[in-house]
Design an enzyme around this catalytic site. Structure first.
Site, short mmCIF file in Angstrom:
data_model
loop_
_atom_site.label_atom_id
_atom_site.label_comp_id
_atom_site.label_asym_id
_atom_site.label_seq_id
_atom_site.Cartn_x
_atom_site.Cartn_y
_atom_site.Cartn_z
CB CYS A 25 -86.53 42.84 -52.23
SG CYS A 25 -87.98 42.33 -53.17
CE1 TYR A 26 -88.93 40.61 -56.84
CE2 TYR A 26 -88.51 41.58 -58.97
CZ TYR A 26 -89.40 41.16 -58.01
OH TYR A 26 -90.75 41.28 -58.22
#
Length: 315
Positions: free
Chosen positions: A42-43
């Protein structure tokens, strides 16, 4: 070369930190003996107009692709469960921890990282809409197929981690052997809400420390170990929940120890984390070579017993 007890946090690689700077930091980290690179699928979704992550994994994967043989020299740590996957606002729209979501997340991470295996795979946050049995079995299948080597849980209530471990044991599935939580030398007031920490169970507590110290098979990793620059940067003061007498007392002793050793606050904090009981692996995100050098010096610093005792007593 001695390996360092530090995980290089790459949250902002590919967004705030561009590819060239990211490659340089990764090269410097490995050259100094670093081996553990921490990222997540999710980064950094909040830093991109698309509203989706994957940027950090792509940069790390491209770096690996341009460094033949590097994959065998490093350990890849990534996470699943928090990537936005549908309509609505986060965290309600996160991908979750169903068997299908875990399988898809792992495949996506492998593709972006350009690898056939993940050395440590984390559940990024809880998903209580899915039975623990389903999540634990899906993770175990990844281990059984050789896709994942070790499993860990981040931002999970300790009782649920223990319950999942017992479920895994009863079924002969892969164990969860690592915890990743927020931890540092100074702490906020009990029950105070910290603006940059939205995970209810994302903190290292005394119970967590006792749990890890009592089980040699479980490792503890700490994120936000340096409080986003709060120890040293005037433009980033500690959040208001840290404003209490205990913080003043700890910072005073931290300054005394740092002065006696001729180092900075950050280095003492990292040495305190890595040399205590239980030993902690700090995850430090950096954006400059100077920050990386400071972090490496910190985890290499050996705190004399008397100085550690003073720090512990202040805490």
């Amino acid at each position: 070369m001695t390996q360092v007890r530090l995980a290089l946090g790459t949250m902002h690689f590919g967004t705030r930190v561009d590819e060239r700077a990211s490659f340089d930091l990764l090269d410097r980290f490995v050259a100094a003996g670093g081996t553990v690179i921490d990222t997540a699928n999710c980064y950094a979704f909040w830093a991109d107009p698309s509203g989706h992550g994957g940027h950090s994994e792509r940069v790390v994967g491209e770096w690996l692709a341009r460094r033949p043989g590097m994959r065998d020299r490093i350990l890849l740590s990534t996470k699943a469960g928090a990537e936005p996957a549908g309509d609505g606002e986060w965290p309600a729209n996160r991908e979750g921890l169903s068997a299908a979501a875990i399988k898809a997340a792992a495949e996506g991470s492998l593709r972006r990282l350009g690898t056939d295996r993940l050395d440590l795979y984390w559940l990024h946050m809880e998903d209580r809409s899915v039975p623990l049995e389903e999540t634990a079995q899906a993770l175990s299948l990844l281990v059984e197929t050789g896709t994942v080597t070790r499993l860990g849980a981040s931002n999970h209530a300790l009782w649920r981690v223990e319950r999942a471990r017992r479920i895994a044991e009863a079924n002969g599935w892969a164990d969860w052997t690592a915890l990743q939580l927020r931890h540092s030398y100074v702490k906020p007031r009990p029950d105070a809400r910290v603006a940059d920490q939205g995970h209810r169970f994302g903190w290292v507590t005394d119970e967590v420390l006792d749990y890890v110290a009592s089980d040699p098979t479980v490792d503890l990793w700490a994120y936000t170990a340096l409080l986003n620059g709060g120890y040293v940067r005037k433009d980033r003061p500690l959040p208001e929940p840290y404003d209490h007498p205990g913080t003043a007392r700890r910072l005073a002793v931290l300054d005394e120890v740092a002065t006696e050793l001729g180092v900075g606050r950050n280095q003492v904090v990292l040495a305190w984390l890595t040399g205590g009981v239980p030993r902690v692996t700090p995850i430090v995100g950096v954006s400059t070579a100077g920050q990386l050098e400071e972090a490496l010096a910190g985890v290499a610093l050996d705190l004399p017993g008397e100085l550690r005792r003073r720090l512990d007593e202040a805490a």
